[in-house]
Design an enzyme around this catalytic site. Sequence first.
Site, PDB file in Angstrom:
ATOM      1  N   VAL A 174       0.569  65.991  -2.561  1.00  0.00           N
ATOM      2  CA  VAL A 174       1.198  67.101  -1.845  1.00  0.00           C
ATOM      3  C   VAL A 174       0.811  68.422  -2.486  1.00  0.00           C
ATOM      4  O   VAL A 174       0.801  68.547  -3.708  1.00  0.00           O
ATOM      5  CB  VAL A 174       2.739  66.942  -1.872  1.00  0.00           C
ATOM      6  CG1 VAL A 174       3.422  68.165  -1.269  1.00  0.00           C
ATOM      7  CG2 VAL A 174       3.161  65.681  -1.144  1.00  0.00           C
ATOM      8  N   CYS A 175       0.503  69.414  -1.641  1.00  0.00           N
ATOM      9  CA  CYS A 175       0.287  70.777  -2.126  1.00  0.00           C
ATOM     10  C   CYS A 175       0.921  71.731  -1.113  1.00  0.00           C
ATOM     11  O   CYS A 175       1.649  71.304  -0.216  1.00  0.00           O
ATOM     12  CB  CYS A 175      -1.187  71.079  -2.341  1.00  0.00           C
ATOM     13  SG  CYS A 175      -2.151  71.185  -0.813  1.00  0.00           S
ATOM     14  N   ALA A 176       0.636  73.013  -1.230  1.00  0.00           N
ATOM     15  CA  ALA A 176       1.282  73.998  -0.364  1.00  0.00           C
ATOM     16  C   ALA A 176       0.828  73.882   1.087  1.00  0.00           C
ATOM     17  O   ALA A 176       1.642  73.869   2.005  1.00  0.00           O
ATOM     18  CB  ALA A 176       1.044  75.406  -0.890  1.00  0.00           C
TER      19      ALA A 176
END
Length: 375
Positions: A72-74
């Site tokens: 998960v990232c932005a």
Amino acid sequence: MSVKAMTAKEVTRKVMEKKELFILDVRNEGDFADWKIEGEKFEYLNVPYFDLIDGVEGIMDKLPKDKKVLVVCAKEGSSIMVAEMLLEAGLNVSYLSGGMKAWSEHLEPVKVGELSNGGEMYQFVRIGKGCLSYMVVSNGEAAIIDATRMTEIYIDFASEIGATIKHVFDTHLHADHISGGRKIAEATGAAYWLPPKDAEEVIFEYNALQDGNEVKIGDTKINIHALYSPGHTIGSTSFVVDEKYLLSGDILFIDSIGRPDLAGMAEDWVGDLRESLYVKYKELSEELIVLPAHFMIIEELNADGSVAKKLGTLFAENHGLNIDDEETFRKLVTKNLPPQPNAYQEIRQTNMGKVTPDVDEQSEMEIGPNRCAVR
């Protein structure tokens, strides 16, 4: 072989069904500590993307070999690159499509129950933001309460079930998310309702939502009774629907009570908050099912993914409803407050119609956790 994406909807189902998932969050440590994907059986590892640019060898011993890993990232770009490296290393891995931006914006419709003379109550769970909105449906007509800015899902859902949206309500002037109520009303020709005490600065037309208003939905005389219940805002209004459901807005939550400070009026409004909860709500039937506008923690979700509990149960279990001493109550709701929501002043201005941020600006304004409750 390319790495696969997992959608926000798929992750939501894992949350609601209490499935296991290992999340590798590659955002900065501060962003992760402030706000993350939550699930009762989720495990986490937070390693910033910049620490993984040269490879993932240093974290392989911290990742499970027998479980799927979700990166998960932005906004998804960094997570794809990390997931590809983990795939090459032999792990069962995917990335979150759209990143935390998509997680913040996903809405999951859940049927709460039936209405007495035909019809349904639906709750739309914004799982990543803690927002809850509602659709009351009866005889082909629908009313929407506390809609988010992702308006298409309500319009599409109404179309799918063969309902025409006739009324759109906001229980109060929201400060933590941008309302989609006015936009839905404009798109469908529905009437838009807002409490006038919250609308003194708005620059658009609306129908005045006041104590005692009754709005019929459909031909089955499903009435929506407005109950003036200030405290979170000066205009906060609750709804009793079908003598069965209490839509409490941001006054009462399952695990907490509403904060009175988002307009800078905590000391002035704390008395209103106590009056609404300890006097007005006490006069209501304890059999009413409370449907709040937000939830605070993932444990508030029921087995079906809904957020709902009987009023009588909350009077027995919710600490915020069991503080006999008024001064102790005052201190709780004025001194024990979490940080203000992200960009809450700009969100209030948007909901007044005074500013019109573009889509990207709106998304950025809403990034972060829900902070409408007293801790």
